[in-house]
Design an enzyme around this catalytic site. Structure first.
Site, PDB file in Angstrom:
ATOM      1  CG  ASP A  77      40.490  19.900  15.915  1.00  0.00           C
ATOM      2  OD1 ASP A  77      40.906  18.812  16.356  1.00  0.00           O
ATOM      3  OD2 ASP A  77      40.371  20.135  14.695  1.00  0.00           O
ATOM      4  CD  GLU A 138      40.573  14.537  12.834  1.00  0.00           C
ATOM      5  OE1 GLU A 138      40.471  13.523  12.126  1.00  0.00           O
ATOM      6  OE2 GLU A 138      39.594  15.274  13.138  1.00  0.00           O
TER       7      GLU A 138
END
Length: 364
Positions: A77, A138
């Protein structure tokens, strides 16, 4: 960028693979498209790996019966788009700075993910067994972190003798990480009309003493395994005030402490309570650090593959999660970490290749 990206070529130059990954938009919580592309590419181009899917995380591993295992972890991400997609390029292999890739995720951390994917496909028989973990979320609150979810649901996939997290580190090994703690210090007073301020007690004014303690604070500099960790203690926010004509009866000072990994979270809290003795203190966020563990055999081999150099990680990363599992853990990835989360994110193509070569030397 499209909802159905072109198939990834994991055997390509890892810089080109980085470019392909950057153009698959994957803001936290919307990683399905990139996870689909990674999963499909591993299935098609890495038949030597066991591959599974967990939500929008993709995990793959060798099962060669080696005496040791390395875990290579990278998040898929990114932070939200900031006018920095699609990817653009500057320079060339013949220019002074070489080719540079600009765009969201080039640094944090699709360059590192590209290196890991390239190695997954092109090193079928590494001398250590290897687990690759490509995870989601994350960049948001810890409760959503895909690595934490995997730790709870698939803990056997995170076991090994060394963890390598592909966070940007200027292509150099940054070992361990600092711990981080945020506390709130609360002062109270008595409300009054500002026209009759002497009748009240101003809670904001009461913050002057703890702020003075912060201004004179001398942070520790700690040597661990030959690496220098610098601690820090900073005010990061002040809240208080009722109205423009009212003496405030409450004020809150928010303080962030970055502590060396030789302190536990409990040690760090005790230290802050000593620094702010006499004040009401509450811990609102805490994550432990990670010791470098460079004396472990696999870690020492990696340092040797990187030319014998390592530095302390001045910040917190997911290496802390692996350290909590009893594993030495390092950060190793292309890109300047100070560019992460900025519109100006960019990474040199030759730095991506350099990280790939270091890890190839370690694993081959």
């Amino acid at each position: 960028m499209t909802s159905s990206p072109a198939p990834l070529d994991l055997t390509a130059d890892p810089a080109e693979l980085t470019a392909a990954l950057v153009d698959i938009e994957s803001v936290s919580g919307d990683e399905a498209a990139i996870a689909d592309a990674v999963q499909a590419a591993l299935w098609a181009q890495a038949p030597h790996l066991e591959v599974i899917r967990d939500g929008d995380a993709v995990l793959a591993r060798t099962n060669l019966g080696r005496d040791s295992r390395a875990v290579l972890a990278g998040h898929l991400d990114t932070v939200p788009v900031n006018e920095n997609l699609p990817l653009r390029r500057t320079g060339s292999a013949d220019s002074a700075d070489g080719e540079v890739l600009h765009g969201l995720g080039t640094v944090d951390m699709k360059g590192g993910v590209a290196v890991f994917l390239h190695l997954a496909a092109t090193l079928p028989r590494p001398r250590h067994d290897v687990t690759f973990v490509f995870y989601d979320c994350e960049e948001v609150e810890a409760a959503r972190n895909g690595l934490g979810r995997i730790e709870r649901t698939l803990p056997e996939w995170l076991r090994g003798e060394l963890a390598i997290v592909g966070e940007p580190s200027n292509a150099a090994i940054e070992a361990g990480c600092q711990g981080t703690m945020r506390v709130e210090l609360r002062c109270t007073g008595t409300r009054a009309h500002t026209a009759r301020g002497w009748m009240g007690v101003n809670a904001i004014h009461a913050l002057g003493e703890p702020l003075a303690r912060l201004a004179s604070y001398q942070a520790r500099v700690v040597d661990i395994d030959g690496l220098t960790y610098r601690e820090g203690l900073q005010a990061v926010g002040i809240g208080g005030g009722v109205a423009g004509n009212v003496v405030p009866d409450e004020a809150v000072l928010s303080v962030n402490h970055r502590f060396a990994p030789d302190r536990s979270a409990a040690d760090a809290e005790a230290h802050l309570r000593e620094v702010f003795d006499g004040y009401e203190l509450s811990v609102v966020d805490s994550s432990p650090g990670a010791l470098p563990g460079l004396g472990a055999p696999a870690a020492a081999e990696l340092v040797a593959a990187a030319g014998g150099k390592a530095a302390a990680k001045l910040g917190w990363t997911d290496v802390s999660r692996f350290a909590a599992l009893g594993m030495p853990a390092v950060n190793l990835g292309p890109g300047d970490p100070t560019l992460a989360h900025t519109r100006q994110e960019h990474v040199r193509a030759d730095e991506i290749r350099a990280v790939a070569e270091t890890l190839r030397t370690f694993l081959r």
